[in-house]
Design a protein around this motif. Structure first.
Motif, PDB file in Angstrom:
ATOM      1  N   ARG A   1       0.836  -1.202   0.000  1.00 55.95           N
ATOM      2  CA  ARG A   1       0.000   0.000   0.000  1.00 55.95           C
ATOM      3  C   ARG A   1       0.870   1.251   0.000  1.00 55.95           C
ATOM      4  N   TYR A   2       0.411   2.263  -0.770  1.00 54.10           N
ATOM      5  CA  TYR A   2       1.038   3.577  -0.807  1.00 54.10           C
ATOM      6  C   TYR A   2      -0.033   4.592  -0.409  1.00 54.10           C
ATOM      7  N   PHE A   3       0.262   5.385   0.614  1.00 60.60           N
ATOM      8  CA  PHE A   3      -0.764   6.264   1.179  1.00 60.60           C
ATOM      9  C   PHE A   3      -0.214   7.670   1.347  1.00 60.60           C
ATOM     10  N   LEU A   4      -1.077   8.649   1.066  1.00 59.34           N
ATOM     11  CA  LEU A   4      -0.702  10.066   1.189  1.00 59.34           C
ATOM     12  C   LEU A   4      -1.909  10.866   1.645  1.00 59.34           C
ATOM     13  N   ASP A   5      -1.722  11.693   2.645  1.00 60.33           N
ATOM     14  CA  ASP A   5      -2.774  12.604   3.110  1.00 60.33           C
ATOM     15  C   ASP A   5      -2.132  13.976   3.306  1.00 60.33           C
ATOM     16  N   GLN A   6      -2.641  14.993   2.605  1.00 65.66           N
ATOM     17  CA  GLN A   6      -2.051  16.323   2.694  1.00 65.66           C
ATOM     18  C   GLN A   6      -3.143  17.368   2.813  1.00 65.66           C
ATOM     19  N   GLN A   7      -2.766  18.490   3.442  1.00 65.60           N
ATOM     20  CA  GLN A   7      -3.718  19.568   3.694  1.00 65.60           C
ATOM     21  C   GLN A   7      -2.988  20.902   3.642  1.00 65.60           C
ATOM     22  N   TYR A   8      -3.654  21.886   3.056  1.00 67.91           N
ATOM     23  CA  TYR A   8      -3.090  23.235   3.000  1.00 67.91           C
ATOM     24  C   TYR A   8      -4.142  24.227   3.472  1.00 67.91           C
ATOM     25  N   LYS A   9      -3.753  25.091   4.412  1.00 67.37           N
ATOM     26  CA  LYS A   9      -4.658  26.091   4.976  1.00 67.37           C
ATOM     27  C   LYS A   9      -4.644  27.350   4.119  1.00 67.37           C
ATOM     28  N   LEU A  10      -5.781  27.611   3.447  1.00 69.75           N
ATOM     29  CA  LEU A  10      -5.912  28.808   2.628  1.00 69.75           C
ATOM     30  C   LEU A  10      -6.041  30.053   3.489  1.00 69.75           C
ATOM     31  N   ILE A  11      -6.803  29.903   4.568  1.00 69.96           N
ATOM     32  CA  ILE A  11      -7.001  31.007   5.513  1.00 69.96           C
ATOM     33  C   ILE A  11      -6.604  30.508   6.889  1.00 69.96           C
ATOM     34  N   LYS A  12      -5.748  31.235   7.549  1.00 71.98           N
ATOM     35  CA  LYS A  12      -5.267  30.827   8.866  1.00 71.98           C
ATOM     36  C   LYS A  12      -5.178  32.058   9.758  1.00 71.98           C
ATOM     37  N   LYS A  13      -6.126  32.162  10.683  1.00 66.23           N
ATOM     38  CA  LYS A  13      -6.136  33.270  11.627  1.00 66.23           C
ATOM     39  C   LYS A  13      -6.061  32.725  13.042  1.00 66.23           C
ATOM     40  N   ASP A  14      -5.004  33.069  13.749  1.00 66.09           N
ATOM     41  CA  ASP A  14      -4.845  32.645  15.125  1.00 66.09           C
ATOM     42  C   ASP A  14      -5.580  33.592  16.057  1.00 66.09           C
ATOM     43  N   GLU A  15      -6.021  33.039  17.180  1.00 65.55           N
ATOM     44  CA  GLU A  15      -6.745  33.852  18.158  1.00 65.55           C
ATOM     45  C   GLU A  15      -5.819  34.895  18.768  1.00 65.55           C
ATOM     46  N   ASP A  16      -6.315  36.100  18.892  1.00 67.76           N
ATOM     47  CA  ASP A  16      -5.548  37.218  19.446  1.00 67.76           C
ATOM     48  C   ASP A  16      -6.202  37.649  20.751  1.00 67.76           C
ATOM     49  N   SER A  17      -5.472  37.511  21.850  1.00 70.75           N
ATOM     50  CA  SER A  17      -6.041  37.824  23.157  1.00 70.75           C
ATOM     51  C   SER A  17      -6.303  39.315  23.330  1.00 70.75           C
ATOM     52  N   THR A  18      -5.700  40.150  22.489  1.00 72.47           N
ATOM     53  CA  THR A  18      -5.874  41.596  22.626  1.00 72.47           C
ATOM     54  C   THR A  18      -6.994  42.151  21.758  1.00 72.47           C
ATOM     55  N   SER A  19      -7.641  41.239  20.976  1.00 75.85           N
ATOM     56  CA  SER A  19      -8.727  41.698  20.111  1.00 75.85           C
ATOM     57  C   SER A  19      -9.852  40.677  20.128  1.00 75.85           C
ATOM     58  N   SER A  20     -10.856  40.943  19.314  1.00 80.46           N
ATOM     59  CA  SER A  20     -12.018  40.049  19.265  1.00 80.46           C
ATOM     60  C   SER A  20     -11.890  38.983  18.173  1.00 80.46           C
ATOM     61  N   ILE A  21     -10.710  38.832  17.599  1.00 80.98           N
ATOM     62  CA  ILE A  21     -10.508  37.847  16.535  1.00 80.98           C
ATOM     63  C   ILE A  21     -10.609  36.434  17.107  1.00 80.98           C
ATOM     64  N   ILE A  22     -11.396  35.601  16.459  1.00 81.71           N
ATOM     65  CA  ILE A  22     -11.543  34.206  16.859  1.00 81.71           C
ATOM     66  C   ILE A  22     -10.754  33.325  15.890  1.00 81.71           C
ATOM     67  N   ALA A  23     -10.013  32.391  16.436  1.00 84.87           N
ATOM     68  CA  ALA A  23      -9.183  31.513  15.596  1.00 84.87           C
ATOM     69  C   ALA A  23     -10.034  30.818  14.549  1.00 84.87           C
ATOM     70  N   THR A  24      -9.696  31.019  13.266  1.00 89.79           N
ATOM     71  CA  THR A  24     -10.449  30.471  12.148  1.00 89.79           C
ATOM     72  C   THR A  24      -9.486  30.022  11.064  1.00 89.79           C
ATOM     73  N   SER A  25      -9.806  28.916  10.417  1.00 93.56           N
ATOM     74  CA  SER A  25      -9.002  28.473   9.282  1.00 93.56           C
ATOM     75  C   SER A  25      -9.887  27.764   8.271  1.00 93.56           C
ATOM     76  N   ILE A  26      -9.498  27.881   7.022  1.00 96.64           N
ATOM     77  CA  ILE A  26     -10.130  27.137   5.927  1.00 96.64           C
ATOM     78  C   ILE A  26      -9.016  26.422   5.187  1.00 96.64           C
ATOM     79  N   ALA A  27      -9.171  25.100   5.041  1.00 95.17           N
ATOM     80  CA  ALA A  27      -8.120  24.293   4.449  1.00 95.17           C
ATOM     81  C   ALA A  27      -8.690  23.398   3.364  1.00 95.17           C
ATOM     82  N   VAL A  28      -7.861  23.105   2.370  1.00100.68           N
ATOM     83  CA  VAL A  28      -8.207  22.121   1.335  1.00100.68           C
ATOM     84  C   VAL A  28      -7.253  20.942   1.485  1.00100.68           C
ATOM     85  N   GLY A  29      -7.756  19.756   1.184  1.00104.80           N
ATOM     86  CA  GLY A  29      -6.937  18.574   1.383  1.00104.80           C
ATOM     87  C   GLY A  29      -7.143  17.526   0.301  1.00104.80           C
TER      88      GLY A  29
END
Length: 657
Positions: A255-283
């Motif tokens: 067997r040959y197996f491959l699983d890959q993912q790339y995050k198109l949008i990657k926003k980390d949570e910021d404790s100093t603002s109201s930004i909520i950690a969000t990401s959109i990825a394709v795989g």
């Protein structure tokens, strides 16, 4: 090839173990943490054991565990998992009968099957990946029954903080005590996982090459007088008569197996603002596997019936390719939602075409399946919710599946879990189409067999003070199984296996399984208990299981030699009630239903002494030491005895650097 891989792994183990690790969290002999040492000026703080991470494609991360526990004793075997619901044959690595079953499958498509031969065949979900701060090697060794050994070796290292590579080889050979009963197998794996520095791209990949080879003897032909009487003349087991000595079963897969993912949008949570950690990825996930099962026999035997040719060389092939495209939306507030489309190509075939007076049996099943699916997970306080569903929109084999799970943890002491499973798919390929040199082993059921439907509901409660209790109910429609149509006279003549056929049960089958586990401790003494109750509601006896199965271990633990070694020693008792145990068919590599002979209701006692020195666990066991004085009625299947008293030993050794 096997020995080259072993030498390479062993060389790597020794090389990387030249400089033993000094952990940040020093572990005692039992594995408990000791106060960390004070570092000298300029001395670097070494990584802890918790930083040696192990995970699968399901991302169920654990860390390296070098402790010695009773659960490790249960898993120290050929399969390296708890065998409570298994009843193994006499030789190591041979098939195991089922004392309990679980119908929830990992795939929504049929497999090649030969299910009795593939207990040690690792699926995509069983392959392990690693992330380690320094090179890590694990060696597992255990003696077998006669003229052979079991070795499981693994080496893993990070080429950089982002890239890990592992090499593993599990090799095994055992001659066995009975005539013509040798077994051998090999599992070679290469894995890799990579995460980019910006954490946008992730990749998991592996290559797996696996094989198993069994000599088949058809079981005892005169067990009543040679085995069950306990005659001293036959305590040397290779003197007992077996059905034949010229057959062989082989399963091989790559067997040959491959699983890959790339995050198109990657926003980390910021404790100093109201930004909520969000990401959109394709795989993208890709798997290509080739697999075959083979049964060879030099001569024709009435045991399997008439043949077309004198020599038998039955070989079934399966080639599969799976591609999945997916998109994942992840938000700390809303959870994680994944949608995917899967394309599955299969080619199941024989290199022959059978033409009979009643018609032609095809030599191939080939097609493409397309499915749509989604998965969701979310943690809300102490609740953890998971769900996954897929539906086949094109193709004949797959149907659908649905998994849903809810977990709740109360005060960090009590865990409640509820889950349901639904699946619909065609039976495995060898039920649908099979060709053999044996005339009665040819069938094509693609038009007459329906999809097997499984619905299950499971509840589980676990806590350290009260133990673990689980209850699972499964309902099966169109249950598919093998059974012999031989008459009583044909069975008495030893021809039961000549008339094996696949069947589907028209009525629903209900299956209830309740299991409870609890350990009681009294100072240095402990009593570990697992008991299972099963009940099957069915119109016909097509699913046979024991009503009760129990395992109880009384053991003693202590530090010895000024705490240089930690030992555990005790006795394990295992017992299951008598029932119509499934019989084994070597030509198909499958168990089949039989309702003529009840087996079971015999005790199995093992005595063990296990020790731990630093990162090495040492195991010594006297298996089934009561075999000679509690009666020779211990069978794993009709005509296939369980093992006699034997002493085996081995070790598990971790190297750090």
């Amino acid at each position: 090839m096997r020995y080259i891989v072993f030498v390479f792994l062993l060389w790597g183990s020794v090389a990387f173990a030249q400089n033993p690790i000094s952990t940040k969290k020093d572990l005692g002999s039992k594995g408990e943490e000791k106060p960390g040492k004070v570092l000298a000026k300029g001395e670097e703080e070494k990584p802890s054991v918790e930083e040696y991470k192990i995970f699968t494609i399901k991302k169920d991360t654990t860390f390296l565990d070098t402790t010695l526990t009773i659960q490790k004793e249960y898993k120290y075997n050929y399969l390296r998992r708890d065998g409570f619901e298994l009843m193994p044959f006499a030789n190591i690595g041979k098939p195991s009968n089922r004392l309990g079953v679980d119908f929830d499958s990992e795939s929504m498509y049929p497999s090649l099957s030969t299910s009795a031969l593939t207990d040690n065949y690792w699926s995509v979900n069983q392959i392990k990946y690693y992330n380690v701060p320094t090179p890590l090697t694990e060696l597992m060794f255990k003696t077998t029954m006669a003229q052979g050994q079991l070795l499981d070796a693994m080496l893993t290292f990070n080429m950089s903080p982002q890239l890990n590579i592992s090499l593993g080889y599990k090799g095994f050979r055992s001659l066995g005590k009975y005539n013509y009963d040798q077994a051998e197998s090999g599992n070679f794996t290469v894995t890799s996982n990579y995460t980019s520095k910006n954490n946008r791209y992730q990749l998991l990949a592996h290559i797996a090459a696996q094989d198993v080879t069994y000599q088949e003897n058809g079981g005892l032909t005169d067990g009543d007088t040679q085995f069950e009487t306990g005659d001293d003349e036959f305590t040397t087991r290779d003197r007992l008569d077996v059905a034949f000595i010229d057959a062989e079963s082989i399963v091989l897969g790559k067997r040959y197996f491959l699983d890959q993912q790339y995050k198109l949008i990657k926003k980390d949570e910021d404790s100093t603002s109201s930004i909520i950690a969000t990401s959109i990825a394709v795989g993208h996930q890709f798997s290509y596997e080739t697999k075959f099962s083979k049964f060879n026999q030099d001569n024709q035997y009435d045991y399997f019936g008439d043949t077309f040719l004198d020599e038998t060389n039955d070989k079934a092939h399966l080639q599969t390719t799976y591609n999945q495209l997916n998109t994942t939306f992840s938000n700390k507030l809303l959870g994680e939602l994944k949608g995917f489309v899967g394309i599955y190509n299969y080619n199941y075939f024989f290199k022959s075409l059978l033409i009979t007076p009643t018609g032609t049996i095809d030599n191939q099943l080939r097609g493409t399946e397309i499915s749509l699916g989604a998965a969701y997970s979310k943690k809300i306080g102490e609740f953890n919710l998971k769900g996954e569903a897929a539906y086949n929109v094109s193709g004949d084999l797959g149907g659908s599946f649905l998994n849903a799970e809810a977990t709740y943890i109360y005060k960090d002491k009590h865990k409640f879990k509820a889950s349901l499973h639904n699946e619909s798919k065609m039976p495995n390929f060898n039920f649908l189409l099979y060709q053999s040199n044996y005339q009665n082993y040819n069938w094509q059921n693609t038009a007459s067999f329906d999809k097997q439907n499984i619905n299950s509901l499971n509840f589980q409660y676990s806590s350290k003070p009260y133990g673990t209790l689980s209850a699972k109910y499964t309902n099966i429609d169109n249950y598919t199984y093998f059974k012999s149509t031989a008459t009583e006279e044909q069975i008495n003549n030893g021809q039961e296996n000549a008339y094996i056929k696949p069947f589907q049960e028209s009525a629903s089958v209900g299956y209830l399984k309740v299991k409870y586990s609890k350990e009681f401790k009294f100072g240095r003494w402990a009593l570990d208990n697992t008991i299972m109750y099963q009940n099957v509601s069915q119109s016909n006896s097509v699913l046979n299981l024991p009503e009760f199965v129990t395992r109880n271990t009384l053991y003693f633990s202590k530090d010895v030699f000024k705490k240089a070694m930690f030992i555990q020693t005790g006795v394990t008792f295992k017992y299951f009630t008598a029932y119509n145990m499934n019989a084994y068919n070597p030509a198909l590599g499958e168990f089949y239903v039989q309702n003529q002979q009840k087996l079971g209701a015999y005790p199995m006692l093992d005595f063990f002494i296990n020790g731990k020195v630093k990162q090495t666990r040492i195991y010594l066991k006297a298996e089934h030491f009561n075999s000679s004085f509690t009666g020779y009625d211990f069978y794993s299947a009709p005509n296939y005895p369980y093992r006699d008293f034997v002493i085996r030993f081995g070790l598990v050794w971790n190297f750090f650097s």
